[in-house]
Design a protein around this motif. Structure first.
Motif, PDB file in Angstrom:
ATOM      1  N   PRO A   1       0.816  -1.228   0.000  1.00 59.50           N
ATOM      2  CA  PRO A   1       0.000   0.000   0.000  1.00 59.50           C
ATOM      3  C   PRO A   1       0.845   1.271   0.000  1.00 59.50           C
ATOM      4  CG  PRO A   1      -0.879  -1.592   1.565  1.00 59.50           C
ATOM      5  CD  PRO A   1       0.446  -2.116   1.120  1.00 59.50           C
ATOM      6  N   LEU A   2       2.003   1.210   0.678  1.00 58.80           N
ATOM      7  CA  LEU A   2       2.876   2.389   0.706  1.00 58.80           C
ATOM      8  C   LEU A   2       3.463   2.659  -0.673  1.00 58.80           C
ATOM      9  CD1 LEU A   2       4.094   4.536   2.559  1.00 58.80           C
ATOM     10  CD2 LEU A   2       6.022   3.004   2.952  1.00 58.80           C
ATOM     11  N   TYR A   3       3.842   1.610  -1.397  1.00 61.76           N
ATOM     12  CA  TYR A   3       4.340   1.796  -2.759  1.00 61.76           C
ATOM     13  C   TYR A   3       3.241   2.371  -3.648  1.00 61.76           C
ATOM     14  CZ  TYR A   3       8.276  -1.192  -1.401  1.00 61.76           C
ATOM     15  OH  TYR A   3       9.370  -1.728  -0.785  1.00 61.76           O
ATOM     16  N   GLY A   4       2.010   1.878  -3.458  1.00 62.69           N
ATOM     17  CA  GLY A   4       0.889   2.426  -4.226  1.00 62.69           C
ATOM     18  C   GLY A   4       0.693   3.903  -3.951  1.00 62.69           C
ATOM     19  N   ALA A   5       0.830   4.283  -2.674  1.00 62.23           N
ATOM     20  CA  ALA A   5       0.692   5.698  -2.310  1.00 62.23           C
ATOM     21  C   ALA A   5       1.822   6.525  -2.922  1.00 62.23           C
ATOM     22  CB  ALA A   5       0.688   5.844  -0.787  1.00 62.23           C
ATOM     23  N   LEU A   6       3.027   5.952  -2.993  1.00 61.70           N
ATOM     24  CA  LEU A   6       4.154   6.659  -3.607  1.00 61.70           C
ATOM     25  C   LEU A   6       3.888   6.920  -5.085  1.00 61.70           C
ATOM     26  CD1 LEU A   6       7.083   7.736  -3.561  1.00 61.70           C
ATOM     27  CD2 LEU A   6       7.839   5.394  -4.038  1.00 61.70           C
ATOM     28  N   ILE A   7       3.433   5.901  -5.810  1.00 61.59           N
ATOM     29  CA  ILE A   7       3.125   6.073  -7.235  1.00 61.59           C
ATOM     30  C   ILE A   7       2.002   7.077  -7.422  1.00 61.59           C
ATOM     31  CG2 ILE A   7       2.413   4.907  -9.342  1.00 61.59           C
ATOM     32  CD1 ILE A   7       5.193   4.154  -8.318  1.00 61.59           C
ATOM     33  N   ALA A   8       0.977   6.997  -6.560  1.00 53.19           N
ATOM     34  CA  ALA A   8      -0.140   7.945  -6.647  1.00 53.19           C
ATOM     35  C   ALA A   8       0.338   9.376  -6.432  1.00 53.19           C
ATOM     36  CB  ALA A   8      -1.217   7.578  -5.625  1.00 53.19           C
ATOM     37  N   SER A   9       1.240   9.571  -5.461  1.00 56.50           N
ATOM     38  CA  SER A   9       1.757  10.923  -5.200  1.00 56.50           C
ATOM     39  C   SER A   9       2.594  11.424  -6.376  1.00 56.50           C
ATOM     40  CB  SER A   9       2.585  10.933  -3.913  1.00 56.50           C
ATOM     41  OG  SER A   9       3.798  10.199  -4.059  1.00 56.50           O
TER      42      SER A   9
END
Length: 269
Positions: free
Chosen positions: A21-29
């Motif tokens: 989920p943290l990697y997903g948030a990084l890509i989203a940001s």
């Protein structure tokens, strides 16, 4: 016997519940940052949005780095050195399997974190240039690389694979050095954290001293001196081999320290 693969899958899934989920948030940001630069860079409110998205992206990058380190330490300390250690060491698994599982998992997650970071940068770049422009720039980069004596596509691919292998071994060395420091710190019942930090600093000092001694006794400009007369590509191969072997030696040393302390001098809370 509980298989190493099964133990690793359990470890990987446990960390993945936090990191994916943290990697997903990084890509989203990175998408938000790239999009804000694309359509909201006219000043005023648009500039505020762009700056805010840049700060958000920077915070996400720091979060990935920090949480990777926290998970690396926490999973080892909690599972093997805390109360869960009583259960972990009753499993039909060797001490080496426990160390190997933690080291491999930490290495994989560090590499995945790097990959997620590179992907996020690529996303931002794609908002700034068109795919055609990116391909053209990559072509220019390849032309520059091709000017190196004897380089072709296959040799570049070999260098990339070797660089990834060195990176993987370096990640393992970082992980097992931390594990050795934690294991040594557990020998001080009342000052475990301070002992672990002191051990890590001590390991780093010893590495520096040994490096200085080797630099003093080896030939001048080593390892560059042994590459003289070789082509650029061959010299690079020799340098990468030396780095790879040096990292393997460090992994073996810290692995041995961790194994001996866990297998012979385990001090659970």
């Amino acid at each position: 016997m509980l298989g190493f693969g099964r133990l690793f899958r359990y470890e990987f899934k446990a960390v993945g519940r936090v990191m994916f989920p943290l990697y997903g948030a990084l890509i989203a940001s990175s998408i938000i940052f790239g999009f804000s630069n694309l359509v909201m860079s006219d000043g005023g409110a648009g500039e505020i949005v762009s700056v805010t998205s840049a700060i958000l992206y920077g915070l996400m990058v720091m979060a990935v780095v920090a949480l990777t380190a926290v998970m690396l330490i926490q999973r080892f300390y909690k599972n093997l050195m805390g109360n869960e250690g009583y259960l972990a060491f009753t499993l039909p698994v060797s001490t080496n399997a426990h160390i190997g599982t933690k080291t491999l998992s930490a290495s994989v997650w560090m590499l995945l974190g790097c990959a997620a970071g590179i992907l996020s940068v690529l996303v931002i770049v794609l908002f700034m240039v068109t795919p055609a422009e990116l391909v053209r720039e990559m072509g220019f980069l390849w032309d520059e690389i091709s000017r190196v004596n004897g380089v072709n596509v296959m040799k570049v691919l070999v260098l990339i694979v070797e660089a990834i292998l060195i990176g993987a071994v370096w990640c393992g060395e970082v992980a097992v050095k931390i594990y050795a420091a934690i294991s040594l710190g557990q020998q001080w019942s009342n000052h475990r954290v301070m002992g672990a930090v002191g051990a890590y600093i001590g390991f780093s000092i010893i590495e520096s001293i040994v490096g200085g001694i080797l630099q003093a006794i080896l030939p001048d400009n080593f390892p560059y001196s042994i590459c003289s007369g070789l082509s650029d590509y061959a010299g690079t191969q020799v340098m990468m081999l030396i780095v790879f072997l040096a990292e393997l030696v460090l992994v073996a040393i810290y692995w041995f320290v961790t194994y001996r302390l866990l297998d012979r001098r385990l001090n659970l809370q």
